[in-house]
Design a protein around this motif. Structure first.
Motif, PDB file in Angstrom:
ATOM      1  N   THR A 181      27.818 -25.364  63.227  1.00  0.00           N
ATOM      2  CA  THR A 181      27.119 -24.271  62.537  1.00  0.00           C
ATOM      3  C   THR A 181      25.837 -24.805  61.907  1.00  0.00           C
ATOM      4  O   THR A 181      25.717 -25.995  61.601  1.00  0.00           O
ATOM      5  CB  THR A 181      28.002 -23.642  61.452  1.00  0.00           C
ATOM      6  N   GLN A 338      30.919 -12.934  65.579  1.00  0.00           N
ATOM      7  CA  GLN A 338      32.317 -12.564  65.362  1.00  0.00           C
ATOM      8  C   GLN A 338      33.225 -13.632  65.958  1.00  0.00           C
ATOM      9  O   GLN A 338      32.927 -14.208  67.003  1.00  0.00           O
ATOM     10  CB  GLN A 338      32.596 -11.208  66.013  1.00  0.00           C
ATOM     11  N   ASP A 339      34.361 -13.897  65.314  1.00  0.00           N
ATOM     12  CA  ASP A 339      35.251 -14.936  65.811  1.00  0.00           C
ATOM     13  C   ASP A 339      36.127 -14.438  66.960  1.00  0.00           C
ATOM     14  O   ASP A 339      36.171 -13.239  67.262  1.00  0.00           O
ATOM     15  CB  ASP A 339      36.101 -15.523  64.681  1.00  0.00           C
ATOM     16  N   GLN A 340      36.821 -15.371  67.601  1.00  0.00           N
ATOM     17  CA  GLN A 340      37.605 -15.042  68.789  1.00  0.00           C
ATOM     18  C   GLN A 340      38.809 -14.167  68.454  1.00  0.00           C
ATOM     19  O   GLN A 340      39.148 -13.243  69.194  1.00  0.00           O
ATOM     20  CB  GLN A 340      38.073 -16.323  69.479  1.00  0.00           C
ATOM     21  N   GLU A 341      39.448 -14.453  67.333  1.00  0.00           N
ATOM     22  CA  GLU A 341      40.680 -13.744  66.999  1.00  0.00           C
ATOM     23  C   GLU A 341      40.473 -12.258  66.796  1.00  0.00           C
ATOM     24  O   GLU A 341      41.376 -11.458  67.091  1.00  0.00           O
ATOM     25  CB  GLU A 341      41.318 -14.365  65.750  1.00  0.00           C
ATOM     26  N   SER A 343      37.813 -10.476  68.115  1.00  0.00           N
ATOM     27  CA  SER A 343      37.015  -9.890  69.199  1.00  0.00           C
ATOM     28  C   SER A 343      37.923  -9.333  70.284  1.00  0.00           C
ATOM     29  O   SER A 343      38.903  -9.977  70.663  1.00  0.00           O
ATOM     30  CB  SER A 343      36.093 -10.946  69.824  1.00  0.00           C
ATOM     31  N   TRP A 346      35.785 -12.186  73.751  1.00  0.00           N
ATOM     32  CA  TRP A 346      34.940 -13.182  73.079  1.00  0.00           C
ATOM     33  C   TRP A 346      33.943 -13.786  74.057  1.00  0.00           C
ATOM     34  O   TRP A 346      33.765 -14.985  74.127  1.00  0.00           O
ATOM     35  CB  TRP A 346      35.798 -14.282  72.459  1.00  0.00           C
ATOM     36  N   SER A 353      28.463 -18.937  69.870  1.00  0.00           N
ATOM     37  CA  SER A 353      29.225 -19.858  69.015  1.00  0.00           C
ATOM     38  C   SER A 353      29.287 -21.242  69.646  1.00  0.00           C
ATOM     39  O   SER A 353      29.048 -22.260  68.988  1.00  0.00           O
ATOM     40  CB  SER A 353      30.639 -19.319  68.791  1.00  0.00           C
ATOM     41  N   CYS A 358      24.933 -20.819  65.637  1.00  0.00           N
ATOM     42  CA  CYS A 358      25.323 -19.839  64.619  1.00  0.00           C
ATOM     43  C   CYS A 358      25.319 -20.453  63.221  1.00  0.00           C
ATOM     44  O   CYS A 358      25.704 -21.610  63.031  1.00  0.00           O
ATOM     45  CB  CYS A 358      26.716 -19.294  64.899  1.00  0.00           C
ATOM     46  N   ILE A 361      30.628 -18.166  61.959  1.00  0.00           N
ATOM     47  CA  ILE A 361      31.486 -17.514  62.970  1.00  0.00           C
ATOM     48  C   ILE A 361      32.673 -16.966  62.198  1.00  0.00           C
ATOM     49  O   ILE A 361      33.515 -17.730  61.700  1.00  0.00           O
ATOM     50  CB  ILE A 361      31.934 -18.518  64.046  1.00  0.00           C
ATOM     51  N   LEU A 362      32.757 -15.654  62.068  1.00  0.00           N
ATOM     52  CA  LEU A 362      33.656 -15.058  61.088  1.00  0.00           C
ATOM     53  C   LEU A 362      34.518 -13.942  61.670  1.00  0.00           C
ATOM     54  O   LEU A 362      34.127 -13.284  62.636  1.00  0.00           O
ATOM     55  CB  LEU A 362      32.845 -14.478  59.926  1.00  0.00           C
ATOM     56  N   PRO A 363      35.675 -13.671  61.041  1.00  0.00           N
ATOM     57  CA  PRO A 363      36.436 -12.465  61.383  1.00  0.00           C
ATOM     58  C   PRO A 363      35.583 -11.233  61.101  1.00  0.00           C
ATOM     59  O   PRO A 363      34.733 -11.236  60.193  1.00  0.00           O
ATOM     60  CB  PRO A 363      37.643 -12.527  60.442  1.00  0.00           C
TER      61      PRO A 363
END
Length: 378
Positions: A181, A338-341, A343, A346, A353, A358, A361-363
């Motif tokens: 990041t 946006q994070d993978q979980e 999305s 992703w 990412s 970035c 990288i966030l929920p």
């Protein structure tokens, strides 16, 4: 091997729900010809689909909207209640009515929609529709398997060379690699740009609700959608957030606190005339197979606002936005993904990412707060 376990190995299991036997036949041939896809059921209405769920155990349900006995919108929540992990892809013709229903379906839990041509003849001859539905089915299924800890199809080992009891087990979950990041720009943001695709409408709703309090910057959004959908999306977002969200028109003046959606089939970019910044629409060639595309919008944001550019990449298939994000960062701007979980797919946020460009990288439910802090200089 039980049915639930077998649904997580081998080809992606797909159920087709459409009252047209012609459409079901076409989709069966197109999707079934791909080695990554197995058609486990082809039925004519939502009630039959519900009755078949336990026996067929699909990972993806392609669900038509208008059907006798039980339509798609009625069947959707019942399907998700019976099988919470299933991904539902709504199939709707390109009409204003079905655009509204598709957005409603996504608010009820559908993963995405596929706009299909109006007539059977157009469906038969549409290569783009064929390509899009195959790509969406595979991407949605692969993303869900990854989240559940299973291997996507392309990573499957040869079932013949492995003991049967091992094939259905989740793939070993490797330690996620650390994503690099970057520090945010020290320049106060002067605009917020957003790119999204698969799963985007619901992500945009949550994002805008997260930044709306005290919003005093213009927000420009490119969401991959056909032209009959983007005006409906703007109205939907306005009603749900209380913000002034509009489908952009050519030469629209940028105003603080307003949200502008790129119209379908048009790239949206920012231009400057004597210090007044406004939106221009064009039909230049698609980029990343998309029009509207995120890359040209991000480039224009960076050209006009430089280090004051704050751009966000939300859930979506493909890599649109990657080149534009690199351009933003090279000119001193800031990227949040946006994070993978959280999305649906992703692809787009994953690309930026993993490129290490970035700031964060966030929920999804944390992105709005992060953007507000960046805008306020915290």
């Amino acid at each position: 091997m039980n049915r639930k376990s077998s649904a997580r190995s081998g080809p992606y299991k797909v159920m087709l729900v459409d009252d047209s036997s012609v459409i079901r036949g076409l989709l069966s041939r197109w999707l079934g010809a791909d080695p990554a896809i197995e058609i486990v059921a082809s039925v004519g209405n939502g009630q039959v689909a519900l009755n078949s769920l336990e026996r067929t155990d699909p990972e993806i349900v392609v669900l038509d909207i208008e059907m006798p006995v039980m339509d798609g919108l009625t069947a959707l929540p019942l399907i998700l209640k019976a099988k919470p992990d299933v991904q539902v892809l709504m199939s709707s013709t390109l009409t204003a009515k079905n655009a509204k229903v598709s957005l409603q379906a996504m608010s009820l839990g559908a993963a995405d929609y596929i706009p299909k041509p109006t007539t059977n003849r157009e469906v038969i001859t549409s290569r783009s529709f064929q390509t899009e539905i195959i790509e969406k089915v595979k991407n949605l299924a692969a993303s869900k398997r990854k989240l559940l800890g299973y291997r996507p199809f392309k990573e499957e080992t040869d079932a013949k060379s492995a003991p049967e009891q091992d094939v259905a087990k989740p793939a070993p979950v490797s330690k996620p690699k650390t994503l690099v990041t970057r520090k945010a720009s020290l320049t106060a943001p002067r605009i917020i740009g957003v790119g999204s695709s698969t799963g985007g409408p619901q992500a945009l709703l949550k994002f805008l609700n997260g930044i709306k309090d005290g919003l005093n910057l213009p927000v420009v959004i490119t969401q991959h959608m056909p032209s009959s959908f983007t005006k409906i999306l703007a109205g939907h977002l306005s009603k749900a957030t209380g913000l002034d969200c509009i489908e952009a028109e050519d030469k629209t003046l940028l105003e603080n606190g307003k949200v502008y959606i790129a119209p379908g089939d048009h790239h949206m970019v920012i231009k400057n005339d004597g210090g007044n910044r406004y939106l221009r629409l064009n039909q230049d060639p698609p980029e990343n197979f998309c029009r509207p595309a995120v890359d040209p919008m991000f480039r224009s944001i960076s050209d006009e606002f430089g280090s004051g550019s704050l751009c966000v990449i939300l859930t979506g298939m493909g890599q649109d936005g990657l080149k534009g994000s690199k351009y933003v960062v090279d000119n001193g701007g800031t990227i949040v993904a946006q994070d993978q979980e959280t999305s649906v797919v992703w692809g787009m946020p994953g690309a930026v990412s993993e490129a290490g460009i970035c700031h964060a990288i966030l929920p999804l439910d944390e992105i709005g707060g992060k953007i507000q802090r960046l805008v306020k200089g915290r």
